[in-house]
Design an enzyme around this catalytic site. Structure first.
Site, PDB file in Angstrom:
ATOM      1  N   ASN A   9       0.867  -1.181   0.000  1.00  0.00           N
ATOM      2  CA  ASN A   9       0.000   0.000   0.000  1.00  0.00           C
ATOM      3  C   ASN A   9       0.908   1.236   0.000  1.00  0.00           C
ATOM      4  OD1 ASN A   9      -1.841   2.019   0.475  1.00  0.00           O
ATOM      5  ND2 ASN A   9      -2.268   1.429   2.602  1.00  0.00           N
ATOM      6  N   LYS A  11       0.060   4.242  -0.254  1.00  0.00           N
ATOM      7  CA  LYS A  11      -0.619   5.393   0.351  1.00  0.00           C
ATOM      8  C   LYS A  11      -0.449   6.641  -0.539  1.00  0.00           C
ATOM      9  CE  LYS A  11       0.261   3.315   4.794  1.00  0.00           C
ATOM     10  NZ  LYS A  11       0.153   3.434   6.234  1.00  0.00           N
ATOM     11  N   HIS A  94      -9.431   0.736   4.987  1.00  0.00           N
ATOM     12  CA  HIS A  94      -8.136   0.961   5.652  1.00  0.00           C
ATOM     13  C   HIS A  94      -8.351   1.887   6.851  1.00  0.00           C
ATOM     14  CE1 HIS A  94      -4.025   2.255   6.367  1.00  0.00           C
ATOM     15  NE2 HIS A  94      -3.654   1.160   5.727  1.00  0.00           N
ATOM     16  N   GLU A  96      -6.787   4.309   7.916  1.00  0.00           N
ATOM     17  CA  GLU A  96      -6.621   5.752   7.639  1.00  0.00           C
ATOM     18  C   GLU A  96      -7.890   6.319   7.006  1.00  0.00           C
ATOM     19  OE1 GLU A  96      -2.934   5.352   5.513  1.00  0.00           O
ATOM     20  OE2 GLU A  96      -1.958   4.758   7.376  1.00  0.00           O
ATOM     21  N   GLU A 164      -5.229  -5.484  10.632  1.00  0.00           N
ATOM     22  CA  GLU A 164      -4.240  -4.439  10.865  1.00  0.00           C
ATOM     23  C   GLU A 164      -4.550  -3.706  12.169  1.00  0.00           C
ATOM     24  OE1 GLU A 164      -2.283  -3.208   6.934  1.00  0.00           O
ATOM     25  OE2 GLU A 164      -4.025  -1.943   7.219  1.00  0.00           O
ATOM     26  N   GLY A 170       2.214   2.155  10.614  1.00  0.00           N
ATOM     27  CA  GLY A 170       3.074   3.319  10.422  1.00  0.00           C
ATOM     28  C   GLY A 170       3.789   3.765  11.693  1.00  0.00           C
ATOM     29  N   SER A 210       3.487  -2.205  10.271  1.00  0.00           N
ATOM     30  CA  SER A 210       4.941  -2.099  10.450  1.00  0.00           C
ATOM     31  C   SER A 210       5.698  -3.366  10.055  1.00  0.00           C
ATOM     32  CB  SER A 210       5.270  -1.706  11.899  1.00  0.00           C
ATOM     33  OG  SER A 210       4.756  -0.410  12.176  1.00  0.00           O
TER      34      SER A 210
END
Ligand code: PEP
Length: 254
Positions: A9, A11, A94, A96, A164, A170, A210
Site C-alpha cells: 500500500n 498510500k 483501511h 486511515e 491491521e 506506520g 509495520s
C-alpha cells in the site's frame, strides 16, 4: 492450500514519475518469485502508466479505495468500474480511511458489495485501536467490523481480509507473530460461523502493521497468517522484494 499474498500500500506517496521508477526497480526481480500473489497499490493517478508497465508481469495492480456508486455527480470520486478497468484488487476500509475520512460500517459494506459486483477483489482491512486493545476489546471490535463490512454479502469469492491493528500501522511498533496469529485465527473462526468452515479455510487473511524485511518472518511463519499488507516498506524496492522472497521460501516449505 491458500496462496500467500504480499500487498504493498503506497498510500499518498510517489508522483507518477517516481511510481514508474519504483515499478521498474522491482518488476524484474519480483517476477522471478512464483506462488506468491504480489500486489502493488499505487495512488490512482499512477494506475494507468503502471498497468502498461505490468502488461507482461505477474505483479497485480490494486487501488487504495473506491466509491460505491456506479457513476454520476460525485465530484472527485472514482467508481468501481473505473477501477475494475485497471486493477484486480482494491483496498477497502483501511484504518486511515476510517480515521481521517469518517468511513465506518455501512459505507465500507457498500464499498465491498460494489467491488465484488464488478469482480474486483477487495482487501478488507479491520483492526482495533490502541485503547481498544488495552481494554481487552480486540475480539469484540474485529468481529463487529467483520460483520458490518460483510452484511448481506453471500459470496466471499475473491475477498482477502487484512488484520491491521491500528496501533501498529506506520508506528514501527508491530504486533508479535503470536498475537497476530491468534487474532487472525479468531477472525477465521468467525468467518466459519458467519459462512461455512470450508469458506473460512479458503479465505486469505493477511497481517498488516509495520511489516518490514527484518520482521516479516515472524508473521509469515505463523500458520494462520497468509501474507502481509505492507505500507512504508513497500516503497523501497529491496525491502518489498525481500518480504516477497522470504514469504515464498517460508510458505512453500509447508
Ligand atoms: C498499511 O498501510 O496498511 C500499513 C500496514 O502500513 P505500515 O506497514 O507502514 O505500518
Amino acid at each position: 492450500m491458500r496462496v500467500p499474498m504480499i500487498a504493498g500500500n503506497w498510500k499518498m506517496n510517489t508522483t507518477v514519475g517516481e511510481a514508474v521508477d519504483l515499478v521498474k526497480a522491482m518488476r524484474k526481480e519480483l517476477d522471478k518469485v512464483s506462488k506468491v500473489t504480489k500486489v502493488i497499490c499505487p495512488p490512482f493517478v499512477s494506475l494507468v502508466p503502471i498497468k502498461e508497465l505490468l502488461k507482461k508481469s505477474s505483479i497485480k495492480l490494486g487501488a487504495q479505495n473506491l466509491y460505491f456508486a456506479e457513476k454520476g455527480a460525485y465530484t472527485g470520486e472514482i467508481s468501481p468500474l473505473m477501477i475494475a478497468d485497471l486493477c484486480e484488487f482494491v483496498i477497502i476500509g483501511h484504518s486511515e480511511r476510517r480515521q481521517y475520512f469518517g468511513e465506518a460500517g455501512e459505507i465500507i459494506n457498500q464499498k465491498v458489495a460494489a467491488a465484488l459486483k464488478v469482480n474486483l477483489k477487495p482487501i478488507l482491512c479491520i483492526g482495533e485501536k490502541l485503547e481498544e486493545n488495552e481494554a481487552g476489546k480486540t475480539e469484540v471490535v474485529v468481529v463487529e467490523q467483520l460483520r458490518s463490512a460483510l452484511a448481506g454479502i453471500d459470496d466471499l469469492d475473491g475477498l482477502t481480509i487484512a488484520y491491521e491493528p491500528v496501533w501498529a500501522i506506520g508506528t514501527g511498533k508491530a504486533a508479535t507473530g503470536e498475537q497476530a496469529n491468534e487474532t487472525i485465527s479468531f477472525i477465521r473462526g468467525n468467518i466459519a460461523k458467519l459462512y461455512e468452515h470450508k469458506i473460512a479455510q479458503e479465505i486469505r487473511i493477511l497481517y498488516g502493521g509495520s511489516v518490514n524485511a527484518a520482521n516479516a518472518v515472524e508473521f509469515i511463519r505463523q500458520p494462520e497468517i497468509d501474507g502481509a499488507l505492507v505500507g512504508g516498506a513497500s516503497l523501497k524496492a529491496t525491502e518489498f522484494l525481500s518480504i516477497v522472497t522470504q514469504t515464498a521460501v517460508i510458505k512453500l516449505q509447508k
